[in-house]
Design an enzyme around this catalytic site. Sequence first.
Site, PDB file in Angstrom:
ATOM      1  N   ASP A 179       4.449 -12.470  -7.725  1.00  0.00           N
ATOM      2  CA  ASP A 179       5.363 -12.809  -6.679  1.00  0.00           C
ATOM      3  C   ASP A 179       6.051 -14.032  -6.932  1.00  0.00           C
ATOM      4  O   ASP A 179       6.251 -14.084  -8.008  1.00  0.00           O
ATOM      5  CB  ASP A 179       4.617 -12.708  -4.993  1.00  0.00           C
ATOM      6  CG  ASP A 179       5.614 -12.146  -4.211  1.00  0.00           C
ATOM      7  OD1 ASP A 179       5.987 -13.034  -3.242  1.00  0.00           O
ATOM      8  OD2 ASP A 179       5.557 -10.511  -3.509  1.00  0.00           O
TER       9      ASP A 179
ATOM     10  N   LYS B 205      -1.982  -9.564   0.144  1.00  0.00           N
ATOM     11  CA  LYS B 205      -1.283 -10.199   0.186  1.00  0.00           C
ATOM     12  C   LYS B 205      -1.945 -11.604  -0.448  1.00  0.00           C
ATOM     13  O   LYS B 205      -3.398 -11.816   0.559  1.00  0.00           O
ATOM     14  CB  LYS B 205      -0.127 -10.639   1.057  1.00  0.00           C
ATOM     15  CG  LYS B 205       0.978 -10.679   0.223  1.00  0.00           C
ATOM     16  CD  LYS B 205       2.043  -9.872  -1.133  1.00  0.00           C
ATOM     17  CE  LYS B 205       3.560 -10.393  -1.159  1.00  0.00           C
ATOM     18  NZ  LYS B 205       4.383  -9.801  -1.605  1.00  0.00           N
TER      19      LYS B 205
END
Length: 444
Positions: A166, A126
């Site tokens: 995201d 991430k």
Amino acid sequence: MTYVDEVYQRVVDQNPAQPEFHQAVKEVLDSLRPVIEANEAHYRKEALLERITTPDRQILFRVPWVDDQGQVQVNNGFRVQFNNAIGPYKGGLRLHPSVTLGTIKFLGFEQVFKNSLTTLPIGGGKGGSDFDPKGKSDREIMAFCQSFMTELYKHIGPNVDVPAGDIGTGAREIGYLYGQYKRLRTAYEGVLTGKGLTFGGSLARTEATGYGLLYIVNEYLKDHNDSFTGKTVTVSGAGNVAIYAIEKAQELGAKVVTTSDSTGWIYDPEGIDVALLKEVKEVKRARLTEYAAARPSAEYHEGRGVWSVKTDIALPCATQNELHLEDAQTLVANGVQVVAEGANMPTTREATDFLQENKIAFLPGKAANAGGVAVSALEMSQNSERLSWTFEEVDSKLQAIMADIYQNISAAAKKYGKDEDYVAGANIAGFEKVANAMEAQGIV
């Protein structure tokens, strides 16, 4: 102290002031107790839990850029490559003022197990920044993205680490990031997913997380001789996940009556008008007050309140820790049947425990919102083959993946005597695949 407790304490001691990361690790480790205790000596000797809760690497960097007034701004950039035992690191880039290293580590840790559950060969990672795209011009966003990629490109690649979108990172941002990657690498390769359809993107990627959420809930309902027909659904959020969850829920026969953003929420007893919501949020990038102004049946409320509405199925699709214990108590009192997470860890641990104690079907995010990363992996496959599949082909594969995830987490829960505990099932099923791959590859 058990091995699980020792490892959790180690995580807390070594990662101070990272509560989201602690929360994510504790939830997973608590679920894994029956698996670990069945072979504790072996796992302890291999330090398997220490290795799986420690990222392979944490990359922190400065992101300087120039705003429209000529002022230099500086943001923090992050990429946590958590685990690549089953494939290249894969996970989104979050652009939001709340982003910290702890946030990125919690998301990367969750991503390891989520990606494992998809059955596709992708590891977990991430990244992101505390940059806020809201209120910025296209030129400012391009300047930030180019600066961000000027450092990130050194650490990623189509067989190394494949970032995606995201919160705060949509098609516009991915386009700017990809353009800079190409400039620096002088290579056209599938290093980012969520790309535009004209340069390697996949049909159904925008819809994937929201649609996948509904597909897994539908599998649960079918498994219990039920369906969406006639159900009332409440949704939080008004981004991609929420919009397409609302759209698919209504296609499946439910009525969705809520949506929310960072300032307030809508109750629309006639059902959310998806076309209007898309116009307000995707075209105008405006607040929900504009939805209420254009829709006579809609009520706009400041602050929080989505979970006060009587509902059959609740879908938190906004951000982490948005559904609190008192919300869970209200949902149970109002007769909710299913809670399924469209966002990453949107339900606090106390709320999750309360829902499970009251026998509410609870589908955790690492399983329920895996549709987005699943279609990202399908985008990687299309890029590798220089092919572009139809919307129907991608959607069909997504449905099959979400059905498999439901069956796998259900079976894993039953195997360890935790029937209908989908949190345990998701954590166990995700862990076993990654742990087996790690052990097969030696001490790395």
